[in-house]
Design a protein around this motif. Structure first.
Motif, PDB file in Angstrom:
ATOM      1  N   VAL A 182      20.156  -0.261  78.447  1.00  0.00           N
ATOM      2  CA  VAL A 182      21.409   0.493  78.339  1.00  0.00           C
ATOM      3  C   VAL A 182      22.354  -0.179  77.348  1.00  0.00           C
ATOM      4  O   VAL A 182      22.956   0.481  76.491  1.00  0.00           O
ATOM      5  CB  VAL A 182      22.088   0.623  79.727  1.00  0.00           C
ATOM      6  N   ILE A 183      22.469  -1.500  77.447  1.00  0.00           N
ATOM      7  CA  ILE A 183      23.365  -2.240  76.541  1.00  0.00           C
ATOM      8  C   ILE A 183      22.855  -2.153  75.103  1.00  0.00           C
ATOM      9  O   ILE A 183      23.635  -1.967  74.161  1.00  0.00           O
ATOM     10  CB  ILE A 183      23.502  -3.704  76.981  1.00  0.00           C
ATOM     11  N   ASP A 184      21.543  -2.278  74.900  1.00  0.00           N
ATOM     12  CA  ASP A 184      20.964  -2.146  73.560  1.00  0.00           C
ATOM     13  C   ASP A 184      21.307  -0.791  72.952  1.00  0.00           C
ATOM     14  O   ASP A 184      21.752  -0.693  71.799  1.00  0.00           O
ATOM     15  CB  ASP A 184      19.442  -2.303  73.616  1.00  0.00           C
ATOM     16  N   ASN A 185      21.069   0.264  73.723  1.00  0.00           N
ATOM     17  CA  ASN A 185      21.341   1.615  73.232  1.00  0.00           C
ATOM     18  C   ASN A 185      22.817   1.797  72.918  1.00  0.00           C
ATOM     19  O   ASN A 185      23.180   2.444  71.921  1.00  0.00           O
ATOM     20  CB  ASN A 185      20.898   2.657  74.265  1.00  0.00           C
ATOM     21  N   LEU A 186      23.658   1.218  73.759  1.00  0.00           N
ATOM     22  CA  LEU A 186      25.097   1.332  73.558  1.00  0.00           C
ATOM     23  C   LEU A 186      25.526   0.648  72.267  1.00  0.00           C
ATOM     24  O   LEU A 186      26.288   1.220  71.467  1.00  0.00           O
ATOM     25  CB  LEU A 186      25.822   0.718  74.757  1.00  0.00           C
ATOM     26  N   ILE A 187      25.048  -0.576  72.053  1.00  0.00           N
ATOM     27  CA  ILE A 187      25.406  -1.303  70.834  1.00  0.00           C
ATOM     28  C   ILE A 187      24.946  -0.537  69.596  1.00  0.00           C
ATOM     29  O   ILE A 187      25.682  -0.423  68.609  1.00  0.00           O
ATOM     30  CB  ILE A 187      24.800  -2.725  70.865  1.00  0.00           C
ATOM     31  N   ARG A 188      23.735  -0.003  69.654  1.00  0.00           N
ATOM     32  CA  ARG A 188      23.236   0.780  68.522  1.00  0.00           C
ATOM     33  C   ARG A 188      24.100   2.012  68.272  1.00  0.00           C
ATOM     34  O   ARG A 188      24.451   2.323  67.134  1.00  0.00           O
ATOM     35  CB  ARG A 188      21.797   1.208  68.802  1.00  0.00           C
ATOM     36  N   ASP A 189      24.480   2.694  69.343  1.00  0.00           N
ATOM     37  CA  ASP A 189      25.249   3.938  69.196  1.00  0.00           C
ATOM     38  C   ASP A 189      26.650   3.689  68.662  1.00  0.00           C
ATOM     39  O   ASP A 189      27.127   4.414  67.773  1.00  0.00           O
ATOM     40  CB  ASP A 189      25.332   4.671  70.539  1.00  0.00           C
TER      41      ASP A 189
END
Length: 216
Positions: free
Chosen positions: A136-143
């Motif tokens: 979730v954190i990875d996806n958030l940082i990317r977004d």
């Protein structure tokens, strides 16, 4: 962002850190302005001992935002940007420390992006989180990198994160840069030291096996 200025005995060694050609350690650099431009997300989530709302609004108030309507709008926008709004919108007056570990880290990300930084520096942002929350954190940082137009620098030992969000990858070992390239070309490197690190995880071994099968 010059936070090490606050640590007694800190000294600057060789080299320099430059933003748009300006050495940030020059004596005439406005440190307050620098810290507005460079947001920080730490290895361990560190919400302020304040409400969820005040965690976001505190910095905004320090920098002159007074109107409640502006504060409310920015708090909501930042929490939405951190994919946290729907989970906390009914409890904004509760302490930020009452949230789960993953939620606290997202709150810290929301607090950072509320200041509209140009750069976001994340130091092992998945440390201590379970695998599902780490994704979730990875996806958030990317977004948020693309949605908010922020240049994000992530320090990580997690190759899963590298493959998920790393547009440009720099491999540093013992204080030296050993390799630089995109996240896909690191898979095919023939450097034995980097190869040993990259393919230490089962996740990366599966990717390598899949690539070999595709190339047959």
């Amino acid at each position: 962002n010059r936070m090490n200025d606050l640590i007694e005995g800190t000294r600057i060694g060789r080299g320099s850190i430059r933003i748009h050609g300006v050495d940030i350690n020059q004596s005439d650099v406005d440190v307050i302005e620098l810290r507005k431009r460079v947001g920080m997300v730490f290895q361990k989530s560190n919400p302020f001992p304040k409400s969820i709302y005040e965690n976001i609004a505190y910095g905004l108030k320090l920098h002159g935002m007074k109107a409640k309507s502006d504060l409310d709008a920015t708090v909501e926008q930042s929490l939405r940007g951190a994919a946290l709004w729907d989970e906390v919108k009914e409890k904004l007056r509760q302490p930020g420390t009452s949230l789960s570990g993953g939620q606290q880290q997202r709150l810290c990300i929301a607090r950072a992006i509320a200041m509209n930084p140009k750069y976001l520096f994340c130091d092992e942002p998945n440390s201590g989180l379970d695998p599902k929350t780490a994704i979730v954190i990875d996806n958030l940082i990317r977004d948020i990198t693309y949605e908010f137009g922020i240049t994000t620098i992530v320090i990580t030992h997690d190759m899963n994160s590298v493959m998920e969000i790393g547009d440009k990858v720099v491999f540093i070992h013992q204080g030296k840069k050993w390799w630089e390239g995109d996240r896909h070309s690191i898979i095919t490197t023939d450097n034995p030291e980097i190869e040993a690190f990259v393919f230490a995880s089962e996740f990366m071994k599966e990717i390598r096996t899949s690539l070999k099968e595709q190339n047959r």
